[in-house]
Design an enzyme around this catalytic site. Sequence first.
Site, PDB file in Angstrom:
ATOM      1  CE  LYS A 265     -17.376  -5.889  26.683  1.00 21.39           C
ATOM      2  NZ  LYS A 265     -17.722  -4.633  25.672  1.00 21.39           N
TER       3      LYS A 265
ATOM      4  CE  LYS B 209     -16.933  -4.139  18.655  1.00 22.38           C
ATOM      5  NZ  LYS B 209     -16.294  -4.635  17.795  1.00 22.38           N
TER       6      LYS B 209
ATOM      7  CB  SER C 114     -18.747  -3.261  22.156  1.00 21.26           C
ATOM      8  OG  SER C 114     -18.087  -3.081  21.951  1.00 21.26           O
TER       9      SER C 114
HETATM   10  P1  NAD Z   1      -9.918  -0.314  27.914  1.00 21.16           P
HETATM   11  O1  NAD Z   1      -9.934  -1.139  29.625  1.00 21.16           O
HETATM   12  O2  NAD Z   1      -8.531  -0.022  27.760  1.00 21.16           O
HETATM   13  O3  NAD Z   1     -10.854   1.279  28.707  1.00 21.16           O
HETATM   14  C1  NAD Z   1     -11.812   1.645  29.128  1.00 21.16           C
HETATM   15  C2  NAD Z   1     -11.431   2.846  30.059  1.00 21.16           C
HETATM   16  O4  NAD Z   1     -12.918   3.096  30.164  1.00 21.16           O
HETATM   17  C3  NAD Z   1     -10.286   3.226  31.361  1.00 21.16           C
HETATM   18  O5  NAD Z   1      -9.749   3.736  31.278  1.00 21.16           O
HETATM   19  C4  NAD Z   1     -11.517   2.960  32.216  1.00 21.16           C
HETATM   20  O6  NAD Z   1     -10.517   3.750  33.197  1.00 21.16           O
HETATM   21  C5  NAD Z   1     -12.687   3.610  32.226  1.00 21.16           C
HETATM   22  N1  NAD Z   1     -13.713   3.666  32.129  1.00 21.16           N
HETATM   23  C6  NAD Z   1     -14.065   2.474  33.258  1.00 21.16           C
HETATM   24  N2  NAD Z   1     -15.810   2.912  34.062  1.00 21.16           N
HETATM   25  C7  NAD Z   1     -15.733   4.071  34.031  1.00 21.16           C
HETATM   26  C8  NAD Z   1     -16.675   4.854  34.298  1.00 21.16           C
HETATM   27  N3  NAD Z   1     -17.032   4.180  34.961  1.00 21.16           N
HETATM   28  N4  NAD Z   1     -16.638   6.345  34.148  1.00 21.16           N
HETATM   29  C9  NAD Z   1     -15.670   6.254  33.418  1.00 21.16           C
HETATM   30  N5  NAD Z   1     -14.263   5.633  32.754  1.00 21.16           N
HETATM   31  C10 NAD Z   1     -14.780   4.778  32.785  1.00 21.16           C
HETATM   32  O7  NAD Z   1     -11.042  -0.887  26.928  1.00 21.16           O
HETATM   33  P2  NAD Z   1     -11.053  -0.157  25.371  1.00 21.16           P
HETATM   34  O8  NAD Z   1     -10.675  -1.099  25.384  1.00 21.16           O
HETATM   35  O9  NAD Z   1     -10.755   1.623  25.197  1.00 21.16           O
HETATM   36  O10 NAD Z   1     -12.666  -0.378  25.365  1.00 21.16           O
HETATM   37  C11 NAD Z   1     -13.608   0.128  25.074  1.00 21.16           C
HETATM   38  C12 NAD Z   1     -15.182  -0.526  24.833  1.00 21.16           C
HETATM   39  O11 NAD Z   1     -14.553  -0.437  23.385  1.00 21.16           O
HETATM   40  C13 NAD Z   1     -15.731  -1.416  25.108  1.00 21.16           C
HETATM   41  O12 NAD Z   1     -16.662  -1.608  25.098  1.00 21.16           O
HETATM   42  C14 NAD Z   1     -14.766  -2.538  23.945  1.00 21.16           C
HETATM   43  O13 NAD Z   1     -15.587  -3.526  23.616  1.00 21.16           O
HETATM   44  C15 NAD Z   1     -14.779  -1.858  22.748  1.00 21.16           C
HETATM   45  N6  NAD Z   1     -13.869  -2.500  21.769  1.00 21.16           N
HETATM   46  C16 NAD Z   1     -12.685  -2.673  21.822  1.00 21.16           C
HETATM   47  C17 NAD Z   1     -11.754  -2.254  20.646  1.00 21.16           C
HETATM   48  C18 NAD Z   1     -10.124  -2.742  21.364  1.00 21.16           C
HETATM   49  O14 NAD Z   1      -9.758  -3.602  19.898  1.00 21.16           O
HETATM   50  N7  NAD Z   1      -9.542  -2.348  22.085  1.00 21.16           N
HETATM   51  C19 NAD Z   1     -12.148  -2.168  19.341  1.00 21.16           C
HETATM   52  C20 NAD Z   1     -13.836  -2.906  19.429  1.00 21.16           C
HETATM   53  C21 NAD Z   1     -14.139  -1.859  21.052  1.00 21.16           C
END
Ligand code: NAD
Length: 290
Positions: free
Chosen positions: A238, A170, A95
């Site tokens: 964010k 989104k 997102s």
């Molecule tokens: P999270 O923080 O659990 O995971 C993010 C991962 O990305 C981490 O493992 C981190 O180490 C890795 N990371 C960060 N920067 C990086 C880089 N430059 N290169 C490689 N790896 C990197 O977050 P999440 O909850 O999995 O969310 C991920 C995306 O999905 C976000 O944009 C979030 O807004 C979206 N999202 C999350 C949910 C939810 O319920 N958690 C639902 C829908 C959408």
Amino acid sequence: MDIGFIGLGIMGAPMAKNLLAAGHRLAVYDIIESSMDALASLGAYKAKSPKDVAERSSLVITMLPNSPDVKQAVIGPDGVLEGAKPGLALIDMSSISPDASKEIYAACQAKGVEALDAPVSGGEPKAIDGTLAIMVGGNEETFEKWKSLLLCMGSSAILCGPAGSGNVAKLVNQILVAANIAACAEGLTLAQKAGADPYVVLEAIKGGLAGSTALNAKAPMMLAENWKPGFKIDLHTKDLGNVMAAAEFFGSPLLLSPILLKMFKSLQESGFGQEDHSALKKCYDLELLK
Ligand code: NAD
């Protein structure tokens, strides 16, 4: 198919597992090395960089926190585009701001890489079940080519318009979810202050117009004071920041989002940024905005 997956957090890890379960070969990468272990034990290759991922893949999927992270992984040094072979496709499922999606799309086009923005909704449970709602931006031909692959991770995939449109959808989703959770926190607090049993109140209202997926998922967490993420306060803050920027850019009026953002920021300032967004209830319980 050889698929690369970058970003193995709460959402990325189960999404990648569903691709493995569908029979695809996976190269994975995360800046936190230990995040790759679970996938590696299921047969995925642990890559050294996004470039390494791209060199081994026909399709790369990114699932990262925000715009700068996706730009770094795709456009940055040792990024996906440095390792791109002819015919590579990129699907960014993070997102991020619609603006950043357009910039990444243009950089991909310049390298002959087809790209989609395809953020998701449904949270961790639907990521695990492979039943996410997927909102897509990009051109129709690319979307049709990858739709069935997207449906290994989701139960719906809808093309919303050209590049960036998935992330516009989104942002709409995130306004609705934040407002819904905040209303749930406010209503349950009133029930508690009035001496009503909040569980009975929930049971009484959930079949009516106020019933929602957000209510069913988040109200029980609030009442159990279970703040384990799910979806982190930091990430929803964010998203609302991206809502503010997009609304300013498009000249779209906002009334609710600035208040919601203030609530989320008060939680961050109190040290709750890594908790689930159901912790909006703490704005009331701890009177954070008084
Ligand atoms: P999270 O923080 O659990 O995971 C993010 C991962 O990305 C981490 O493992 C981190 O180490 C890795 N990371 C960060 N920067 C990086 C880089 N430059 N290169 C490689 N790896 C990197 O977050 P999440 O909850 O999995 O969310 C991920 C995306 O999905 C976000 O944009 C979030 O807004 C979206 N999202 C999350 C949910 C939810 O319920 N958690 C639902 C829908 C959408």
